[in-house]
Design an enzyme around this catalytic site. Structure first.
Site, PDB file in Angstrom:
ATOM      1  N   ASP A  25       0.822  -1.220   0.000  1.00  0.00           N
ATOM      2  CA  ASP A  25       0.000   0.000   0.000  1.00  0.00           C
ATOM      3  C   ASP A  25       0.853   1.266   0.000  1.00  0.00           C
ATOM      4  O   ASP A  25       0.344   2.369   0.104  1.00  0.00           O
ATOM      5  CB  ASP A  25      -0.983  -0.008   1.181  1.00  0.00           C
ATOM      6  CG  ASP A  25      -0.277   0.073   2.528  1.00  0.00           C
ATOM      7  OD1 ASP A  25       0.973   0.047   2.562  1.00  0.00           O
ATOM      8  OD2 ASP A  25      -0.973   0.158   3.560  1.00  0.00           O
ATOM      9  N   ASP A  98       8.115   6.128  21.088  1.00  0.00           N
ATOM     10  CA  ASP A  98       8.068   7.580  21.077  1.00  0.00           C
ATOM     11  C   ASP A  98       6.831   8.019  21.866  1.00  0.00           C
ATOM     12  O   ASP A  98       5.747   7.486  21.637  1.00  0.00           O
ATOM     13  CB  ASP A  98       7.940   8.047  19.620  1.00  0.00           C
ATOM     14  CG  ASP A  98       8.710   9.308  19.344  1.00  0.00           C
ATOM     15  OD1 ASP A  98       8.574  10.250  20.131  1.00  0.00           O
ATOM     16  OD2 ASP A  98       9.435   9.347  18.336  1.00  0.00           O
ATOM     17  N   ASP A 202       9.085  13.087  23.136  1.00  0.00           N
ATOM     18  CA  ASP A 202       9.011  14.126  22.122  1.00  0.00           C
ATOM     19  C   ASP A 202       8.931  15.506  22.779  1.00  0.00           C
ATOM     20  O   ASP A 202       8.154  15.704  23.722  1.00  0.00           O
ATOM     21  CB  ASP A 202       7.753  13.885  21.282  1.00  0.00           C
ATOM     22  CG  ASP A 202       7.696  14.752  20.039  1.00  0.00           C
ATOM     23  OD1 ASP A 202       8.607  14.643  19.215  1.00  0.00           O
ATOM     24  OD2 ASP A 202       6.740  15.544  19.905  1.00  0.00           O
ATOM     25  N   GLU A 263      13.947  14.318  23.829  1.00  0.00           N
ATOM     26  CA  GLU A 263      14.324  15.156  22.692  1.00  0.00           C
ATOM     27  C   GLU A 263      14.505  16.566  23.213  1.00  0.00           C
ATOM     28  O   GLU A 263      13.537  17.249  23.515  1.00  0.00           O
ATOM     29  CB  GLU A 263      13.239  15.142  21.612  1.00  0.00           C
ATOM     30  CG  GLU A 263      13.655  15.978  20.422  1.00  0.00           C
ATOM     31  CD  GLU A 263      12.501  16.444  19.545  1.00  0.00           C
ATOM     32  OE1 GLU A 263      12.775  16.927  18.439  1.00  0.00           O
ATOM     33  OE2 GLU A 263      11.336  16.357  19.962  1.00  0.00           O
ATOM     34  N   HIS A 328      14.943  11.577  11.982  1.00  0.00           N
ATOM     35  CA  HIS A 328      13.822  11.834  11.065  1.00  0.00           C
ATOM     36  C   HIS A 328      13.505  13.310  10.906  1.00  0.00           C
ATOM     37  O   HIS A 328      12.678  13.662  10.078  1.00  0.00           O
ATOM     38  CB  HIS A 328      12.586  11.080  11.561  1.00  0.00           C
ATOM     39  CG  HIS A 328      12.052  11.675  12.834  1.00  0.00           C
ATOM     40  ND1 HIS A 328      12.645  11.449  14.060  1.00  0.00           N
ATOM     41  CD2 HIS A 328      11.026  12.513  13.068  1.00  0.00           C
ATOM     42  CE1 HIS A 328      11.995  12.126  14.982  1.00  0.00           C
ATOM     43  NE2 HIS A 328      11.006  12.782  14.406  1.00  0.00           N
ATOM     44  N   ASP A 329      14.110  14.165  11.721  1.00  0.00           N
ATOM     45  CA  ASP A 329      13.877  15.604  11.618  1.00  0.00           C
ATOM     46  C   ASP A 329      15.026  16.330  10.935  1.00  0.00           C
ATOM     47  O   ASP A 329      15.071  17.551  10.936  1.00  0.00           O
ATOM     48  CB  ASP A 329      13.713  16.212  13.013  1.00  0.00           C
ATOM     49  CG  ASP A 329      12.400  15.832  13.650  1.00  0.00           C
ATOM     50  OD1 ASP A 329      11.417  15.605  12.909  1.00  0.00           O
ATOM     51  OD2 ASP A 329      12.353  15.750  14.889  1.00  0.00           O
TER      52      ASP A 329
HETATM   53  C1  GLC Z   1       9.489  16.484  17.420  1.00  0.00           C
HETATM   54  C2  GLC Z   1       9.467  15.396  16.396  1.00  0.00           C
HETATM   55  C3  GLC Z   1       9.016  15.985  15.096  1.00  0.00           C
HETATM   56  C4  GLC Z   1       7.623  16.562  15.265  1.00  0.00           C
HETATM   57  C5  GLC Z   1       7.556  17.514  16.447  1.00  0.00           C
HETATM   58  C6  GLC Z   1       6.146  17.748  16.865  1.00  0.00           C
HETATM   59  O1  GLC Z   1      10.391  17.471  17.121  1.00  0.00           O
HETATM   60  O2  GLC Z   1      10.713  14.777  16.323  1.00  0.00           O
HETATM   61  O3  GLC Z   1       9.064  15.068  14.039  1.00  0.00           O
HETATM   62  O4  GLC Z   1       7.236  17.228  14.104  1.00  0.00           O
HETATM   63  O5  GLC Z   1       8.210  16.999  17.579  1.00  0.00           O
HETATM   64  O6  GLC Z   1       5.630  16.590  17.459  1.00  0.00           O
HETATM   65 CA    CA Z   2       2.048  -1.257   4.205  1.00  0.00          CA
END
Ligand code: GLC
Ligand code: CA
Length: 558
Positions: A25, A98, A202, A263, A328-329
């Site tokens: 998908d 997370d 987060d 974070e 990922h950021d």
């Molecule tokens: C943190 C995450 C990010 C998200 C933000 C709001 O910085 O790593 O990907 O956009 O928080 O949740």
């Molecule tokens: Ca999938």
């Protein structure tokens, strides 16, 4: 005393949506992850961090949670997750989740209730304010800059505004509300009962907002809209935050003995210790942004030395920290700090060497172990990242052309890190048989896991060695860090010393050869090479030695 497991861990971050799609998908899922667990085991990682896989409308790819106790159907079911957890544990890998509790999705039942009436039992779970002089309650801007740019959204049902630091569909939770706190403790304990080994928190520094919500006096920046100013200080490290984290520890983390990593938006070596010193009973470690690829677009040897030596003090004083360059950021570390054009493999390996041999727990972000690179899409339609979109429309509103805006924003877009994992050279990089939710980086034909494993310069194999080294050499986890200055300013040179051994790391952070002149103090010592990213004889560590571009070497004192 022996080290807690997380000091010896190597954590691998999985952005599930882009990792492996099992059912065509176009969206990565838990079954896809399960198929790839053996590959992670082979790499040597000992812990997996899942970015949010909870039920979510996906406005911010899962950082907008609609149900904290379930898995998003796109990723699978709770049962799939339990199977995965069991499988990971049977392979001796921990799993951390997370936790996104600065805000929820507006589709969470708490918010659905909260917005209904001013006397709803959930009203106080969020932050509501009446209009001020017929306008927004203050001039704070939201980070994603949607609509008029304000961090407040008017809600008709009750005629008040709610507060959102991020997307309009991501209302901030109210940590002053005792019932809300209790709900969060229960929810976290529920995940621990299910078997998870820890949490990544987060934006934890942003739970506490400046009391009274006064206007900011900061001047509007170039991307701010309509007088709404993004002022991180209003909601970052505000007094009261330590009490919130300490209570979380008392009710959940410490009580249950699970690992925590925060974070650390706005956390620097100056203010980190109170969050991570064990006596404070808050968090085990934080990750900071002072080296992250995106916040900066280049990293010199001097900057690296400066930041690392200060963070080493946080650790020497009893705290702990994460070592990473990308997640990922961020953008891709090899594109930002290495030389992705001429020395992609060497520079990817060098950067990894630095992360895995300096004090702290290394976090590997999916794809960095094969040297994945940044991407540039032609049209804003192809981008997904909320920052990129918000900034793009701000720039257009202020007169930039689409090309100008994209050229400026592309190198910093979080989508650089979010394109699907490049497994092989087949269509869509082997990520999916369907249409990927975000376009695959066209570099996949050259850069993919299958090809990397066949290469003499395999980055994956190099990571394996680095990770294995951590298990054999206590100095990597425990050793003191000492930098030496070299005449050639592109060279980083340091030792890690514990009771049992001394390691020495030398790295040439440049695309030019460099001459290493060994500092007086280190001459005459005998060193044995244990790792290199270069196919040549070990540089003799006496007097002057030539280093190749992006060469990195690790020695142990004989
Ligand atoms: C943190 C995450 C990010 C998200 C933000 C709001 O910085 O790593 O990907 O956009 O928080 O949740
Ligand atoms: Ca999938």
């Amino acid at each position: 005393m022996s080290n807690p497991w997380w000091k010896n861990a190597v954590v691998y971050e999985i952005y599930c949506k882009s990792f492996a799609d099992s059912n065509g998908d176009g969206i990565g899922d838990l079954k896809g992850v399960m198929e790839k667990l053996p590959m992670l085991k082979e790499l040597g990682v000992t812990c997996i961090w899942f970015t949010p896989i909870y039920t979510s409308p996906q406005v911010d790819n899962g950082y907008d949670v609609a149900d904290y106790r379930n898995i998003d159907p796109a990723y699978g079911t709770l049962e799939d997750f339990q199977n995965l957890l069991q499988m990971a544990h049977s392979m001796d890998m921990k799993v951390i989740m997370d936790v996104v509790v600065n805000h929820s999705s507006d589709e969470h039942v708490w918010f659905q209730e909260s917005r209904k009436s001013k006397d709803n039992p959930y009203r106080n779970y969020y932050i509501w304010k009446p209009a001020k002089d017929g306008k927004e309650p203050n001039n704070w801007g939201s980070y994603f800059r949607e609509e008029n740019g304000s961090a407040w959204k008017y809600d008709e049902a009750t005629g008040e505004y709610y507060f959102h630091q991020y997307a309009i569909k991501m209302p901030d939770l109210n940590w002053d509300c005792k019932e809300l706190r209790e709900e969060i403790y229960d929810m976290l304990n529920w995940w621990i009962d299910l078997g998870v080994d820890g949490f990544r928190l987060d934006v934890f520094t942003r739970f506490q907002k400046t009391p009274g919500f006064p206007d900011t006096t900061k001047k509007a920046g170039p991307l701010d809209r309509n007088g709404f100013v993004v002022d991180h200080d209003m909601c970052t490290n505000v007094e009261g935050i330590h009490e919130i984290i300490h209570e979380l520890n008392r009710n959940v983390f410490g009580k249950r003995g699970v690992m925590t990593v925060g974070e650390g938006s706005g956390v620097t070596y100056e203010n980190a210790l109170p969050y991570v010193h064990p006596d404070r009973e808050e968090l085990n470690m934080v990750y900071h942004f002072q080296l992250a690829a995106r916040v900066r677009t280049s990293l010199s040897a001097d900057q690296f030395r400066d930041i690392q030596s200060k963070w080493a003090q946080v650790i020497a004083n009893g705290g702990w920290a994460v070592q990473y360059l990308s997640n990922h950021d961020s953008a891709r570390q090899v594109s930002c700090y290495g030389d992705a054009t001429n020395y992609r493999e060497e520079s990817a390996m060098l950067l990894a060497t630095l992360m895995h041999t300096t004090p702290g727990t290394p976090f590997v972000y999916q794809g960095e172990e094969i040297g994945m690179t940044n991407v540039k899409f032609d049209s804003i339609e192809d981008y997904n990242c909320c920052y990129t979109k918000g900034d793009y429309y701000s720039m257009i509103q202020k007169g930039a052309t689409p090309e100008e805006a994209i050229s400026t924003l592309a190198p910093r877009s979080r989508d650089n890190a979010r394109t699907p994992y490049q497994w092989n050279g087949s269509e869509h990089a082997g990520f999916t048989t369907g249409k990927p939710w975000l376009k695959v980086n066209p570099a996949y034909e050259e850069i993919n896991l299958e090809k990397d494993l066949q290469s003499e310069k395999s980055i994956f194999r190099y990571y394996q060695k680095l990770i294995a080294m951590r298990k054999e050499h206590p100095a990597i986890t425990e050793g003191d860090l000492k930098f030496y200055l070299c005449e050639d300013r592109d060279i980083v040179l340091y030792t890690r010393t514990c009771e049992k051994e001394t390691l020495l790391v030398v790295a040439n952070m440049s695309s030019k050869p460099a001459t290493l002149t060994l500092p007086e103090e280190l001459r005459g010592e005998k060193f044995k090479r244990i790792l290199t990213n270069c196919a040549k004889n070990a540089p003799a560590l006496d007097g002057r030695t030539q280093l190749q571009p992006w060469e990195s070497e690790v020695y142990v004192k004989a």
